[in-house]
Enzyme design. Structure first.
Site, PDB file in Angstrom:
ATOM      1  N   TRP A 147       0.808  -1.220   0.000  1.00  0.00           N
ATOM      2  CA  TRP A 147       0.000   0.000   0.000  1.00  0.00           C
ATOM      3  C   TRP A 147       0.846   1.278   0.000  1.00  0.00           C
ATOM      4  O   TRP A 147       0.310   2.357  -0.179  1.00  0.00           O
ATOM      5  CB  TRP A 147      -0.941   0.019   1.222  1.00  0.00           C
ATOM      6  CG  TRP A 147      -0.244  -0.282   2.521  1.00  0.00           C
ATOM      7  CD1 TRP A 147      -0.241  -1.480   3.172  1.00  0.00           C
ATOM      8  CD2 TRP A 147       0.573   0.594   3.302  1.00  0.00           C
ATOM      9  NE1 TRP A 147       0.528  -1.408   4.307  1.00  0.00           N
ATOM     10  CE2 TRP A 147       1.045  -0.142   4.408  1.00  0.00           C
ATOM     11  CE3 TRP A 147       0.958   1.935   3.186  1.00  0.00           C
ATOM     12  CZ2 TRP A 147       1.873   0.410   5.398  1.00  0.00           C
ATOM     13  CZ3 TRP A 147       1.788   2.485   4.156  1.00  0.00           C
ATOM     14  CH2 TRP A 147       2.231   1.723   5.241  1.00  0.00           C
ATOM     15  N   LYS A 202      -2.340  -8.435  -7.852  1.00  0.00           N
ATOM     16  CA  LYS A 202      -3.180  -8.240  -6.673  1.00  0.00           C
ATOM     17  C   LYS A 202      -2.658  -7.044  -5.873  1.00  0.00           C
ATOM     18  O   LYS A 202      -1.639  -7.123  -5.199  1.00  0.00           O
ATOM     19  CB  LYS A 202      -3.158  -9.483  -5.770  1.00  0.00           C
ATOM     20  CG  LYS A 202      -4.220  -9.386  -4.692  1.00  0.00           C
ATOM     21  CD  LYS A 202      -3.911 -10.192  -3.453  1.00  0.00           C
ATOM     22  CE  LYS A 202      -3.054  -9.484  -2.459  1.00  0.00           C
ATOM     23  NZ  LYS A 202      -3.628  -8.254  -1.880  1.00  0.00           N
ATOM     24  N   PRO A 203      -3.384  -5.917  -5.926  1.00  0.00           N
ATOM     25  CA  PRO A 203      -2.977  -4.763  -5.114  1.00  0.00           C
ATOM     26  C   PRO A 203      -3.307  -4.990  -3.642  1.00  0.00           C
ATOM     27  O   PRO A 203      -4.044  -5.913  -3.300  1.00  0.00           O
ATOM     28  CB  PRO A 203      -3.837  -3.620  -5.670  1.00  0.00           C
ATOM     29  CG  PRO A 203      -4.660  -4.179  -6.789  1.00  0.00           C
ATOM     30  CD  PRO A 203      -4.591  -5.666  -6.719  1.00  0.00           C
ATOM     31  N   ALA A 204      -2.768  -4.133  -2.780  1.00  0.00           N
ATOM     32  CA  ALA A 204      -3.004  -4.250  -1.335  1.00  0.00           C
ATOM     33  C   ALA A 204      -4.443  -3.848  -0.996  1.00  0.00           C
ATOM     34  O   ALA A 204      -5.046  -3.007  -1.670  1.00  0.00           O
ATOM     35  CB  ALA A 204      -2.025  -3.369  -0.581  1.00  0.00           C
ATOM     36  N   GLY A 258       6.665  -6.296  -0.387  1.00  0.00           N
ATOM     37  CA  GLY A 258       5.927  -6.238   0.876  1.00  0.00           C
ATOM     38  C   GLY A 258       6.827  -6.664   2.018  1.00  0.00           C
ATOM     39  O   GLY A 258       8.059  -6.561   1.923  1.00  0.00           O
ATOM     40  N   SER A 259       6.223  -7.164   3.070  1.00  0.00           N
ATOM     41  CA  SER A 259       6.995  -7.486   4.267  1.00  0.00           C
ATOM     42  C   SER A 259       7.813  -8.766   4.083  1.00  0.00           C
ATOM     43  O   SER A 259       7.446  -9.654   3.308  1.00  0.00           O
ATOM     44  CB  SER A 259       6.047  -7.658   5.454  1.00  0.00           C
ATOM     45  OG  SER A 259       5.193  -8.755   5.214  1.00  0.00           O
ATOM     46  N   GLU A 318      10.910  -8.090  -3.116  1.00  0.00           N
ATOM     47  CA  GLU A 318      11.372  -6.795  -2.599  1.00  0.00           C
ATOM     48  C   GLU A 318      10.778  -6.677  -1.209  1.00  0.00           C
ATOM     49  O   GLU A 318       9.587  -6.384  -1.056  1.00  0.00           O
ATOM     50  CB  GLU A 318      10.874  -5.647  -3.494  1.00  0.00           C
ATOM     51  CG  GLU A 318      11.389  -5.698  -4.921  1.00  0.00           C
ATOM     52  CD  GLU A 318      12.884  -5.516  -5.037  1.00  0.00           C
ATOM     53  OE1 GLU A 318      13.532  -5.130  -4.037  1.00  0.00           O
ATOM     54  OE2 GLU A 318      13.424  -5.765  -6.127  1.00  0.00           O
ATOM     55  N   LEU A 319      11.589  -6.927  -0.184  1.00  0.00           N
ATOM     56  CA  LEU A 319      11.037  -7.092   1.167  1.00  0.00           C
ATOM     57  C   LEU A 319      11.421  -5.926   2.074  1.00  0.00           C
ATOM     58  O   LEU A 319      11.753  -4.848   1.612  1.00  0.00           O
ATOM     59  CB  LEU A 319      11.479  -8.446   1.717  1.00  0.00           C
ATOM     60  CG  LEU A 319      11.202  -9.631   0.767  1.00  0.00           C
ATOM     61  CD1 LEU A 319      11.708 -10.939   1.332  1.00  0.00           C
ATOM     62  CD2 LEU A 319       9.717  -9.732   0.434  1.00  0.00           C
ATOM     63  N   CYS A 374      10.275   1.305   2.218  1.00  0.00           N
ATOM     64  CA  CYS A 374      11.225   0.278   2.652  1.00  0.00           C
ATOM     65  C   CYS A 374      12.658   0.785   2.559  1.00  0.00           C
ATOM     66  O   CYS A 374      13.566   0.155   3.091  1.00  0.00           O
ATOM     67  CB  CYS A 374      11.024  -1.015   1.892  1.00  0.00           C
ATOM     68  SG  CYS A 374      10.863  -0.743   0.151  1.00  0.00           S
ATOM     69  N   GLU A 408      11.548  -2.675  11.820  1.00  0.00           N
ATOM     70  CA  GLU A 408      11.241  -1.585  10.909  1.00  0.00           C
ATOM     71  C   GLU A 408      10.198  -0.671  11.553  1.00  0.00           C
ATOM     72  O   GLU A 408       9.166  -1.155  12.025  1.00  0.00           O
ATOM     73  CB  GLU A 408      10.678  -2.188   9.618  1.00  0.00           C
ATOM     74  CG  GLU A 408      11.115  -1.487   8.388  1.00  0.00           C
ATOM     75  CD  GLU A 408      10.591  -2.143   7.097  1.00  0.00           C
ATOM     76  OE1 GLU A 408      10.868  -1.587   6.044  1.00  0.00           O
ATOM     77  OE2 GLU A 408       9.907  -3.184   7.152  1.00  0.00           O
TER      78      GLU A 408
HETATM   79  P1  ADP Z   1       2.494  -4.704   4.911  1.00  0.00           P
HETATM   80  O1  ADP Z   1       2.991  -4.973   6.282  1.00  0.00           O
HETATM   81  O2  ADP Z   1       3.229  -3.670   4.167  1.00  0.00           O
HETATM   82  O3  ADP Z   1       1.012  -4.596   4.784  1.00  0.00           O
HETATM   83  P2  ADP Z   1       2.314  -7.279   3.704  1.00  0.00           P
HETATM   84  O4  ADP Z   1       3.457  -8.147   3.309  1.00  0.00           O
HETATM   85  O5  ADP Z   1       1.362  -7.795   4.720  1.00  0.00           O
HETATM   86  O6  ADP Z   1       2.995  -5.949   4.122  1.00  0.00           O
HETATM   87  O7  ADP Z   1       1.466  -6.840   2.442  1.00  0.00           O
HETATM   88  C1  ADP Z   1       1.982  -6.647   1.149  1.00  0.00           C
HETATM   89  C2  ADP Z   1       1.063  -7.314   0.160  1.00  0.00           C
HETATM   90  O8  ADP Z   1       1.061  -8.707   0.432  1.00  0.00           O
HETATM   91  C3  ADP Z   1      -0.389  -6.870   0.206  1.00  0.00           C
HETATM   92  O9  ADP Z   1      -0.908  -6.842  -1.109  1.00  0.00           O
HETATM   93  C4  ADP Z   1      -1.044  -7.961   1.016  1.00  0.00           C
HETATM   94  O10 ADP Z   1      -2.410  -8.117   0.718  1.00  0.00           O
HETATM   95  C5  ADP Z   1      -0.282  -9.171   0.533  1.00  0.00           C
HETATM   96  N1  ADP Z   1      -0.321 -10.327   1.425  1.00  0.00           N
HETATM   97  C6  ADP Z   1      -0.332 -10.342   2.779  1.00  0.00           C
HETATM   98  N2  ADP Z   1      -0.361 -11.631   3.239  1.00  0.00           N
HETATM   99  C7  ADP Z   1      -0.375 -12.438   2.137  1.00  0.00           C
HETATM  100  C8  ADP Z   1      -0.404 -13.851   1.917  1.00  0.00           C
HETATM  101  N3  ADP Z   1      -0.433 -14.722   2.921  1.00  0.00           N
HETATM  102  N4  ADP Z   1      -0.395 -14.295   0.637  1.00  0.00           N
HETATM  103  C9  ADP Z   1      -0.355 -13.423  -0.396  1.00  0.00           C
HETATM  104  N5  ADP Z   1      -0.330 -12.094  -0.263  1.00  0.00           N
HETATM  105  C10 ADP Z   1      -0.327 -11.594   0.983  1.00  0.00           C
END
Ligand code: ADP
Length: 485
Positions: A156, A180-182, A233-234, A255-256, A289, A386
């Site tokens: 996001w 798949k967006p957030a 993402g994370s 990209e974590l 990040c 973080e």
């Molecule tokens: P943040 O802490 O920045 O929200 P996330 O890694 O949870 O980081 O989210 C980044 C993306 O990964 C979002 O689009 C979220 O919906 C998606 N996401 C979170 N959990 C899962 C999962 N188990 N499988 C696939 N996508 C996921």
């Protein structure tokens, strides 16, 4: 002002040519983090809809892969122009759902267009190889081909440009995509569907689903038709996706998370360091990040640096990103705000000295004051975790070896920054830091021309630069025999 009159505010998923809801009709709400108002809702899709999108992308790939690079580059230049023609409304939409100041959203949307243009240019330079053959009657070559259907999952904090970095190389190489967006920021993701349609990109090349991340992610990683997964993402989610993708041995780009250090040596230009620090910390309310998580200032410059940093941080105008003059918006949600509060309380308890900020902003909601904490210590939680918020802890260090050791003492390795006016030191420190991106006397260094990607638990693979396209290509070695002597 826009809201529901913005034609980019799509409340449906794009599968092939069709804008559709979830099979069940279920939706989830999207909110404006600046005031908590509900902006609308989007489909709460799951595995079945995702599978359908993958199948459409696979079917479409058979034709799309045969188009020429010049043809795809032409469509991508159109896509670039459509983005730029709609830059203002796309930026307003981004600020509405994400909260960042409009000027930053305009920058991000411009950056999305720049990625598309960069990859339009790179599309025509996907060269192969020929090698001198060890056999007189045979020729050898290496050709590159698109991997196939790619799946992209994005966060996001940069809901537009993180997709640009993934859609760009996919289009350039002839891959098709399911993205798949957030959940917090789906509109800037869904807008890519309309942008692609307006640019004339064939139906089914880009498909977009929104909904429950776990089942969608399981389908994207488990379905054998998907040949690559690209995720931003994370680190926690990245590890889940890596494990899941192992079942079908997909290519992966990750990209974590990061835990960026920012080192200020005694010989630095302190004003330049403070300007760089402001950019490297407070952009997007500290929610990137590559944002600095830990500042290290050397003993002699320490007091001056923290004092000036606190002065500049206190000047930041916090507010609704759509208001004139706002340079810091809210943080994304209450959960994130709670984490920031915990980290600041932990630092205070362990001897941290708050020079400015340190609490929720009087604006209420999820606004937090730009914060500078002096006397930071390794035992404080943000040394390892973080922050993802507008909080700048400043640690003290003695010498160069000390600084490098402290900076590298983390599982992450995405971005780092340091300030010095000594050339020899610049080379030594650059060499010693275990990070994928290094800013020397610069606080903001990302660009479409440069490869972006971390070391250690910050990820795998590169995005941007000429390197970014390789991740979307398979290399095929061909040996042609029987050619005679
Ligand atoms: P943040 O802490 O920045 O929200 P996330 O890694 O949870 O980081 O989210 C980044 C993306 O990964 C979002 O689009 C979220 O919906 C998606 N996401 C979170 N959990 C899962 C999962 N188990 N499988 C696939 N996508 C996921």
């Amino acid at each position: 002002m826009l809201t529901r009159t913005n034609r980019f505010l799509k409340e449906a998923n794009l599968i092939g040519a069709d804008w559709v809801g979830a099979d069940s009709g279920a939706t989830f709400d999207v909110f404006n983090p600046a005031n908590g108002q509900r902006l609308g809702h989007v489909p709460n899709a799951g595995a079945v809809e995702t599978r359908r999108a993958i199948e459409v992308a696979h079917e479409c790939f058979q034709e799309w892969r045969r188009t020429t690079a010049a043809h795809r580059a032409g469509l991508m230049r159109k896509l670039h122009d459509v983005i730029m023609d709609n830059r203002q409304v796309l930026a307003e939409l981004l600020t509405l759902e994400q909260g960042k100041p409009l000027a930053e959203s305009l920058g991000e949307v411009g950056n999305s267009a720049a990625y598309i243009l960069w990859y339009a240019e790179e599309a025509r330079r996907v060269y192969g190889d020929t090698m001198p053959s060890p056999w007189a009657d045979r020729k050898m070559m290496v050709v590159k081909e698109p991997v196939g259907v790619i799946a992209a999952i994005t966060p996001w904090n940069f809901p537009s440009s993180m997709l640009a970095r993934k859609i760009g190389p996919a289009l350039a190489t002839g891959c098709t995509a399911v993205v798949k967006p957030a959940e917090a920021t789906p509109y800037s993701g869904l807008a890519w569907g309309l942008l692609a349609q307006e640019a004339g990109i064939p139906d089914g090349v880009i498909n977009i689903v929104t909904g429950d991340p776990a089942p969608i992610g399981k389908e994207l990683t488990g379905n054998p038709l998907v040949r690559k997964i690209t995720f931003t993402g994370s680190t926690r989610t990245g590890k889940i996706l890596l494990k899941q993708a192992a079942g079908t041995v997909k290519k992966v780009s990750m990209e974590l998370g990061g835990n960026a250090p920012f080192i200020v040596f005694d010989d630095a230009d302190v004003e330049a360091a403070v300007s760089g620090a402001m950019l490297a910390k407070f952009r997007n309310s500290g929610q990137t990040c590559v944002c600095t998580n830990r500042f290290y200032a050397q003993s002699k410059i320490y007091d001056k640096f923290v004092e000036r940093l606190a002065e500049e941080a206190a000047k930041l105008t916090v507010g609704n990103g759509l208001d004139d003059g706002t340079v810091q918006g809210p943080v994304i949600n209450e959960m994130q705000l709670g984490k920031i509060e915990e980290l600041v309380a932990d630092a205070e308890k362990k001897g941290g000295k708050i020079l400015t900020g340190g609490k929720r902003h009087t604006l209420g909601g999820t606004f937090y004051e730009p914060t500078v904490i002096a006397n930071a210590k390794p035992r404080m939680r943000f040394s390892k975790e973080e922050i993802f918020g507008p909080v700048a802890p400043v640690y003290r260090f003695k010498d160069e070896a000390d600084a490098i050791a402290m900076a590298n003492d983390t599982d992450y390795g995405l971005a780092c920054y340091f300030y010095t006016q000594n050339l020899g030191r610049a080379y030594r420190v650059m060499d010693g830091l275990k990070y994928g991106l290094v800013g020397v006397n610069e606080g903001m260094i990302t660009a479409v021309e440069a490869p972006f990607g971390g070391f250690k638990e910050s990820g795998l693979g590169k995005e941007g630069g000429h390197q970014g396209i390789d991740e979307y290509l398979d290399s095929k070695y061909v040996c042609i025999g029987g050619l005679g002597q």
